[in-house]
Design a protein around this motif. Structure first.
Motif, short mmCIF file in Angstrom:
data_model
loop_
_atom_site.label_atom_id
_atom_site.label_comp_id
_atom_site.label_asym_id
_atom_site.label_seq_id
_atom_site.Cartn_x
_atom_site.Cartn_y
_atom_site.Cartn_z
N MET A 109 0.84 -1.20 0.00
CA MET A 109 0.00 0.00 0.00
C MET A 109 0.88 1.25 0.00
O MET A 109 0.56 2.24 -0.67
CB MET A 109 -0.95 0.01 1.20
N ASP A 110 1.97 1.21 0.73
CA ASP A 110 2.90 2.34 0.75
C ASP A 110 3.50 2.57 -0.64
O ASP A 110 3.67 3.71 -1.07
CB ASP A 110 4.01 2.09 1.78
N LEU A 111 3.82 1.48 -1.34
CA LEU A 111 4.35 1.59 -2.71
C LEU A 111 3.34 2.23 -3.67
O LEU A 111 3.74 2.87 -4.64
CB LEU A 111 4.74 0.22 -3.25
N LEU A 112 2.08 2.04 -3.40
CA LEU A 112 1.04 2.54 -4.29
C LEU A 112 0.62 3.98 -4.01
O LEU A 112 -0.24 4.52 -4.71
CB LEU A 112 -0.19 1.63 -4.23
N LYS A 113 1.27 4.62 -3.03
CA LYS A 113 0.94 6.02 -2.74
C LYS A 113 1.21 6.86 -3.97
O LYS A 113 2.23 6.72 -4.63
CB LYS A 113 1.77 6.53 -1.57
N GLY A 114 0.26 7.73 -4.29
CA GLY A 114 0.41 8.61 -5.44
C GLY A 114 0.03 7.95 -6.76
O GLY A 114 0.12 8.57 -7.82
N ILE A 115 -0.37 6.70 -6.72
CA ILE A 115 -0.78 5.97 -7.92
C ILE A 115 -2.30 5.79 -7.85
O ILE A 115 -2.81 5.25 -6.87
CB ILE A 115 -0.06 4.61 -8.02
N THR A 116 -2.98 6.25 -8.87
CA THR A 116 -4.44 6.15 -8.86
C THR A 116 -4.86 4.71 -9.11
O THR A 116 -4.10 3.89 -9.63
CB THR A 116 -5.07 7.05 -9.95
N GLU A 117 -6.08 4.42 -8.77
CA GLU A 117 -6.65 3.09 -9.01
C GLU A 117 -6.64 2.79 -10.51
O GLU A 117 -6.35 1.67 -10.93
CB GLU A 117 -8.08 3.02 -8.46
N GLU A 118 -6.95 3.79 -11.31
CA GLU A 118 -6.94 3.61 -12.76
C GLU A 118 -5.53 3.27 -13.26
O GLU A 118 -5.36 2.36 -14.08
CB GLU A 118 -7.44 4.87 -13.47
N GLU A 119 -4.51 3.97 -12.77
CA GLU A 119 -3.13 3.69 -13.16
C GLU A 119 -2.72 2.27 -12.75
O GLU A 119 -2.06 1.56 -13.51
CB GLU A 119 -2.16 4.70 -12.53
N ARG A 120 -3.13 1.86 -11.56
CA ARG A 120 -2.81 0.52 -11.09
C ARG A 120 -3.46 -0.53 -11.97
O ARG A 120 -2.82 -1.51 -12.38
CB ARG A 120 -3.25 0.32 -9.63
N LYS A 121 -4.71 -0.34 -12.32
CA LYS A 121 -5.42 -1.30 -13.16
C LYS A 121 -4.82 -1.37 -14.56
O LYS A 121 -4.69 -2.46 -15.13
CB LYS A 121 -6.92 -0.97 -13.22
N ILE A 122 -4.46 -0.23 -15.12
CA ILE A 122 -3.84 -0.22 -16.45
C ILE A 122 -2.51 -0.97 -16.39
O ILE A 122 -2.22 -1.80 -17.26
CB ILE A 122 -3.64 1.23 -16.95
N THR A 123 -1.71 -0.68 -15.39
CA THR A 123 -0.42 -1.36 -15.24
C THR A 123 -0.61 -2.86 -15.08
O THR A 123 0.11 -3.66 -15.69
CB THR A 123 0.36 -0.79 -14.04
#
Length: 137
Positions: A109-123
């Motif tokens: 969760m700390d690694l995902l700070k600043g990353i939107t849900e949309e960006e995570r799903k695309i990645t």
């Protein structure tokens, strides 16, 4: 195109290093955590199933499983076919899973700070497509 793959490769080592540091106090390696996670989340599994999931040879799973047996975190029983070996978590293994999961999830969760849900799903979709492409070659 190379910077994409360079970046992909460069993230792997620091991620694994941090996972090592987080799991070491629990007496686990990253790969042992991976096996415990599979057994908890997917249920009892054969060596063949785990090897296929990890895309490794079946004998690669044996020493990892044996170390977890030695720690009383898993046990190995027989499947429907008596020749088939099936790995199961012990009650201690379930507790270790829960303990490690809290630590790993907080790190992720700390690694995902600043990353939107949309960006995570695309990645995630891009990585899944890369995995399909690499398996096909």
């Amino acid at each position: 195109m190379q910077p994409f793959f360079t970046t992909l490769k460069l993230i792997s080592r620091p991620y694994s290093s941090k996972m090592h540091d987080l799991l070491m106090p629990l007496g686990l390696t990253e790969i042992q955590w991976g096996l415990i996670r599979i057994l908890q989340e997917e249920g009892p599994s054969t060596f063949t199933d785990v090897a296929a999931y990890w895309r490794v040879e079946k004998p690669s799973v044996t020493p990892i499983a044996q170390k977890l047996v030695d720690q009383d975190l898993i046990y190995i029983g027989t499947g429907q076919d008596k020749r088939q070996k099936v790995m199961h978590l012990t009650s201690l293994g379930v507790l270790k899973y829960k303990e490690a999961k809290l630590i790993v999830e907080a790190f992720q969760m700390d690694l995902l700070k600043g990353i939107t849900e949309e960006e995570r799903k695309i990645t995630e979709r891009v990585l899944e497509k890369l995995l399909v492409n690499i398996k096909g070659r």
